[in-house]
Design a protein around this motif. Structure first.
Motif, PDB file in Angstrom:
ATOM      1  N   UNK A  84      11.250  -5.564 -15.248  1.00  0.00           N
ATOM      2  CA  UNK A  84      11.843  -4.267 -14.996  1.00  0.00           C
ATOM      3  C   UNK A  84      11.067  -3.577 -13.870  1.00  0.00           C
ATOM      4  N   UNK A  85      11.770  -3.260 -12.803  1.00  0.00           N
ATOM      5  CA  UNK A  85      11.134  -2.605 -11.664  1.00  0.00           C
ATOM      6  C   UNK A  85      10.993  -1.118 -11.940  1.00  0.00           C
ATOM      7  N   UNK A  86       9.797  -0.618 -11.737  1.00  0.00           N
ATOM      8  CA  UNK A  86       9.557   0.816 -11.822  1.00  0.00           C
ATOM      9  C   UNK A  86       8.840   1.276 -10.568  1.00  0.00           C
ATOM     10  N   UNK A  87       9.252   2.423 -10.055  1.00  0.00           N
ATOM     11  CA  UNK A  87       8.645   3.009  -8.873  1.00  0.00           C
ATOM     12  C   UNK A  87       8.112   4.389  -9.233  1.00  0.00           C
ATOM     13  N   UNK A  88       6.883   4.669  -8.837  1.00  0.00           N
ATOM     14  CA  UNK A  88       6.274   5.958  -9.151  1.00  0.00           C
ATOM     15  C   UNK A  88       5.695   6.556  -7.874  1.00  0.00           C
ATOM     16  N   UNK A  89       6.235   7.711  -7.480  1.00  0.00           N
ATOM     17  CA  UNK A  89       5.748   8.398  -6.289  1.00  0.00           C
ATOM     18  C   UNK A  89       4.651   9.398  -6.654  1.00  0.00           C
ATOM     19  N   UNK A  90       3.816   9.689  -5.680  1.00  0.00           N
ATOM     20  CA  UNK A  90       2.801  10.728  -5.826  1.00  0.00           C
ATOM     21  C   UNK A  90       2.436  11.242  -4.448  1.00  0.00           C
ATOM     22  N   UNK A  91       1.717  12.361  -4.427  1.00  0.00           N
ATOM     23  CA  UNK A  91       1.215  12.884  -3.165  1.00  0.00           C
ATOM     24  C   UNK A  91       1.926  14.106  -2.640  1.00  0.00           C
ATOM     25  N   UNK A  92       2.991  14.527  -3.298  1.00  0.00           N
ATOM     26  CA  UNK A  92       3.693  15.721  -2.850  1.00  0.00           C
ATOM     27  C   UNK A  92       2.883  16.969  -3.112  1.00  0.00           C
ATOM     28  N   UNK A 116       3.853   5.295  -3.188  1.00  0.00           N
ATOM     29  CA  UNK A 116       4.855   4.782  -4.118  1.00  0.00           C
ATOM     30  C   UNK A 116       4.323   3.468  -4.684  1.00  0.00           C
ATOM     31  N   UNK A 117       4.048   3.461  -5.969  1.00  0.00           N
ATOM     32  CA  UNK A 117       3.550   2.259  -6.626  1.00  0.00           C
ATOM     33  C   UNK A 117       4.718   1.510  -7.264  1.00  0.00           C
ATOM     34  N   UNK A 118       4.795   0.231  -6.994  1.00  0.00           N
ATOM     35  CA  UNK A 118       5.857  -0.661  -7.463  1.00  0.00           C
ATOM     36  C   UNK A 118       5.316  -1.466  -8.634  1.00  0.00           C
ATOM     37  N   UNK A 119       5.878  -1.250  -9.812  1.00  0.00           N
ATOM     38  CA  UNK A 119       5.351  -1.895 -11.012  1.00  0.00           C
ATOM     39  C   UNK A 119       6.261  -3.028 -11.443  1.00  0.00           C
ATOM     40  N   UNK A 120       6.109  -4.154 -10.809  1.00  0.00           N
ATOM     41  CA  UNK A 120       6.845  -5.373 -11.160  1.00  0.00           C
ATOM     42  C   UNK A 120       6.320  -6.477 -10.248  1.00  0.00           C
ATOM     43  N   UNK A 121       6.774  -7.672 -10.498  1.00  0.00           N
ATOM     44  CA  UNK A 121       6.369  -8.780  -9.652  1.00  0.00           C
ATOM     45  C   UNK A 121       7.179  -8.783  -8.363  1.00  0.00           C
ATOM     46  N   UNK A 122       6.664  -9.524  -7.390  1.00  0.00           N
ATOM     47  CA  UNK A 122       7.385  -9.804  -6.162  1.00  0.00           C
ATOM     48  C   UNK A 122       7.646  -8.570  -5.302  1.00  0.00           C
ATOM     49  N   UNK A 123       6.731  -7.608  -5.304  1.00  0.00           N
ATOM     50  CA  UNK A 123       6.880  -6.435  -4.433  1.00  0.00           C
ATOM     51  C   UNK A 123       7.092  -6.861  -2.988  1.00  0.00           C
ATOM     52  N   UNK A 124       6.390  -7.897  -2.571  1.00  0.00           N
ATOM     53  CA  UNK A 124       6.422  -8.302  -1.164  1.00  0.00           C
ATOM     54  C   UNK A 124       7.764  -8.867  -0.738  1.00  0.00           C
ATOM     55  N   UNK A 125       8.682  -9.075  -1.678  1.00  0.00           N
ATOM     56  CA  UNK A 125       9.994  -9.602  -1.311  1.00  0.00           C
ATOM     57  C   UNK A 125      11.032  -8.493  -1.134  1.00  0.00           C
ATOM     58  N   UNK A 126      10.663  -7.263  -1.402  1.00  0.00           N
ATOM     59  CA  UNK A 126      11.604  -6.156  -1.349  1.00  0.00           C
ATOM     60  C   UNK A 126      11.469  -5.358  -0.058  1.00  0.00           C
TER      61      UNK A 126
END
Length: 123
Positions: free
Chosen positions: A1-9, A22-32
């Motif tokens: 399950x892909x989850x994205x979490x932004x911060x820094x605003x 933006x942190x990507x919490x799943x495998x294969x981030x480098x393919x997106x």
């Protein structure tokens, strides 16, 4: 399950800078392919910037070209948006998004979205 979490605003004066993450919490981030979008009150969500899986190619909306820089660190599964020379019209909720499609500015092609981080630029 892909989850994205932004911060820094946050709140910044015109002319100032912010760095969104933006942190990507799943495998294969480098393919997106990854993108940043924003939505101001009473407006539709608009494209800001996008970056290919390798980071070699980036695209920007005309309104932010030369002021914003998108980047990614595949080892950390994280994408960034460095925002300089901020203007009041940059005020919006900023969203990161991921797609398995080729690089696109169309929000409809992005399958995964974060919850957004609010940026307010005062004049």
């Amino acid at each position: 399950q892909v989850q994205l979490v932004e911060s820094g605003g946050g709140l910044v004066q015109a002319g100032g800078s912010l760095r969104l993450s933006c942190v990507f919490s799943a495998r294969y981030f480098s393919t997106y392919v990854m993108g940043w979008f924003r939505q101001a009150p009473g407006t539709v969500r608009e494209y800001v910037a996008a970056i290919t899986w390798s980071g070699a190619t980036t695209y920007y909306a005309d309104s932010v070209e030369g002021r914003f820089t998108i980047s990614r660190d595949n080892a950390k599964s994280t994408m960034y948006l460095q925002m300089n020379s901020l203007k009041p019209e940059d005020t919006a909720v900023y969203y990161c998004a991921a797609t398995g499609s080729p690089l696109s500015t169309a929000a409809t092609l992005y399958a995964y979205w974060g919850q957004g981080t609010r940026v307010t630029v005062s004049s």
